[in-house]
Write an enzyme that holds these catalytic residues in place. Structure first.
Site, PDB file in Angstrom:
ATOM      1  CG  ASP A   8      -3.092   2.361  -5.524  1.00  0.00           C
ATOM      2  OD1 ASP A   8      -4.073   2.466  -6.781  1.00  0.00           O
ATOM      3  OD2 ASP A   8      -3.470   2.023  -4.042  1.00  0.00           O
ATOM      4  CD  GLU A  67      -4.411   1.204  -9.735  1.00  0.00           C
ATOM      5  OE1 GLU A  67      -3.618  -0.164  -9.833  1.00  0.00           O
ATOM      6  OE2 GLU A  67      -5.016   0.788  -8.909  1.00  0.00           O
ATOM      7  CG  ASP A 139      -4.221   1.310  -0.561  1.00  0.00           C
ATOM      8  OD1 ASP A 139      -4.166   1.898  -1.294  1.00  0.00           O
ATOM      9  OD2 ASP A 139      -4.424   1.131   0.873  1.00  0.00           O
TER      10      ASP A 139
END
Length: 165
Positions: A8, A67, A139
């Protein structure tokens, strides 16, 4: 067994989650964050690059998922996020691994069942799916969700290919 690294990306905090998958079962190997601090932006990108590369060297994942950048109202933030993604992806590519990319909406859809889920819902479902006793920081949970999304997507693709044979 397949080891998946989920990423991420963020310019200040990049989350990572590493899972091992055997059959339909996924277990956490490691998760956490790479904090870049408040230094100059190029140095922060270097921290992301080295941090991800070190994870790949230490854990030797077979698959990597990251992502995608989402569209932001702030163009400067979106550009910085894109550069952070680039640093993370470059670290993975340097170790000769392929990268799968997933939109935030598709990750949330795969994990929570709703593409508009909030971070608390993602954290909760990551804990449920991975049978975690403690909730990872946002996160890291997002990175674990990316890895789980990749696992689910790959399993679905494998099932579809098996049906076509």
């Amino acid at each position: 067994m397949t080891r998946i690294l989920g990423i991420d990306p963020g310019s200040r905090i990049t989350g990572y989650g590493i899972i091992d998958v055997e059959g339909d079962r996924a277990t956490v190997v490691d998760s956490g964050v790479i904090k870049t601090g408040g230094g100059e932006f190029p140095e922060r990108l270097g921290i992301i690059f080295r941090g991800i590369r070190d994870l790949v060297i230490e854990y030797r994942p077979g698959e990597v998922a990251v992502e995608n950048v989402f569209v932001s109202k702030n163009a400067s933030s979106a550009l910085k996020l894109g550069q952070a993604r680039g640093a993370a992806i470059s670290a993975v590519i340097c170790e000769e691994l392929a990268v799968a990319e997933y939109s935030p909406r598709s990750v949330k859809q795969a994990i929570v069942g709703r593409g508009s889920a909030d971070k608390v819902q993602v954290q909760h479902m990551v804990c449920v799916l991975l049978q975690l006793r403690e909730t990872p920081v946002e996160d890291a949970a997002d990175a674990l969700a990316v890895a789980l999304c990749h696992q689910h997507t790959q399993q679905s693709m494998n099932r579809m290919q098996a049906l076509q044979r």
